[in-house]
Design an enzyme around this catalytic site. Structure first.
Site, PDB file in Angstrom:
ATOM      1  N   ASP A   1       0.852  -1.176   0.000  1.00 44.27           N
ATOM      2  CA  ASP A   1       0.000   0.000   0.000  1.00 44.27           C
ATOM      3  C   ASP A   1       0.891   1.230   0.000  1.00 44.27           C
ATOM      4  O   ASP A   1       1.912   1.267   0.695  1.00 44.27           O
ATOM      5  CB  ASP A   1      -0.926   0.032   1.216  1.00 44.27           C
ATOM      6  CG  ASP A   1      -1.944   1.149   1.073  1.00 44.27           C
ATOM      7  OD1 ASP A   1      -2.864   0.998   0.243  1.00 44.27           O
ATOM      8  OD2 ASP A   1      -1.789   2.189   1.741  1.00 44.27           O
ATOM      9  N   THR A   2       0.508   2.218  -0.790  1.00 42.68           N
ATOM     10  CA  THR A   2       1.272   3.464  -0.894  1.00 42.68           C
ATOM     11  C   THR A   2       0.354   4.636  -0.587  1.00 42.68           C
ATOM     12  O   THR A   2      -0.779   4.677  -1.059  1.00 42.68           O
ATOM     13  CB  THR A   2       1.845   3.634  -2.321  1.00 42.68           C
ATOM     14  OG1 THR A   2       2.702   2.520  -2.609  1.00 42.68           O
ATOM     15  CG2 THR A   2       2.642   4.920  -2.456  1.00 42.68           C
TER      16      THR A   2
END
Length: 194
Positions: free
Chosen positions: A73-74
């Protein structure tokens, strides 16, 4: 095949293939809404874990061969505020206006589900944007590129034109920090650093 990738991101698929990891994509959906008052670091780590867990559950539910599940996840963080993917062009313009001429953090967390355990790692980079004009922002938003990206820009595309300085991991800002990914996989006997 080494693992399953619990991500729909074409950028993550390309980067993982770049380091020679053999994988299949596994589809899973989770709620990515930040919890009230949630710290950005805790947020991305929670989502990476949740995606790895959801990928493992999908693998077992579908009766697929049991392999490790990698998820990521960014998020973009400006002044402690999480900037996710814009819901519409107006929100993309607001995000880019806020990022203009300032420095923000890009956090990418990785989660690797192996057996009943989930191992995580976090990459943090600092990105300084040049000052942008309203016309530059409008042209970029009209290109459509900002719409599926945290913080409303893609450093690997036209959004890279706005980056005056980067301290950290280019591939982490893209969405899959290669060094951290290889290190994480290596700890579990996978990939080039195993």
């Amino acid at each position: 095949m080494d693992l399953y990738l619990a991500s729909a991101s074409p950028r993550r698929r390309e980067l993982l293939g770049q380091i020679g990891v053999q994988f299949e994509r596994i589809v899973c959906e989770i709620d990515e809404t930040p919890q009230a008052g949630e710290d950005p670091h805790a947020y991305v780590l929670r989502l990476a874990r949740a995606k790895a867990e959801a990928g493992r559950a999908a693998m077992l539910h579908q009766g697929l061969p049991v392999l490790p599940v990698l998820a990521a996840d960014t998020t973009v963080v400006l002044d402690g505020r999480i900037l996710g993917k814009p819901a519409h062009a107006g929100e993309a313009r607001q995000m880019l206006t806020a990022l203009s001429g300032s420095t923000h953090s890009v956090l990418t967390a990785l989660g690797l589900a192996v057996g009943n355990q989930i191992d995580t790692v976090l990459s943090e980079s600092q990105v300084q944007f040049a000052a942008l004009t309203e016309a530059q922002i409008a042209t970029y938003v009209a290109s459509g590129e900002p719409m599926d990206k945290a913080g409303a820009y893609g450093i690997q595309g036209r959004g890279g034109l706005f980056v005056a300085r980067l301290e950290g991991s280019f591939t982490g800002v893209v969405g899959l920090p290669l060094h951290e990914t290889a290190t994480l996989l290596g700890r579990h006997g996978l990939g080039l650093l195993a």
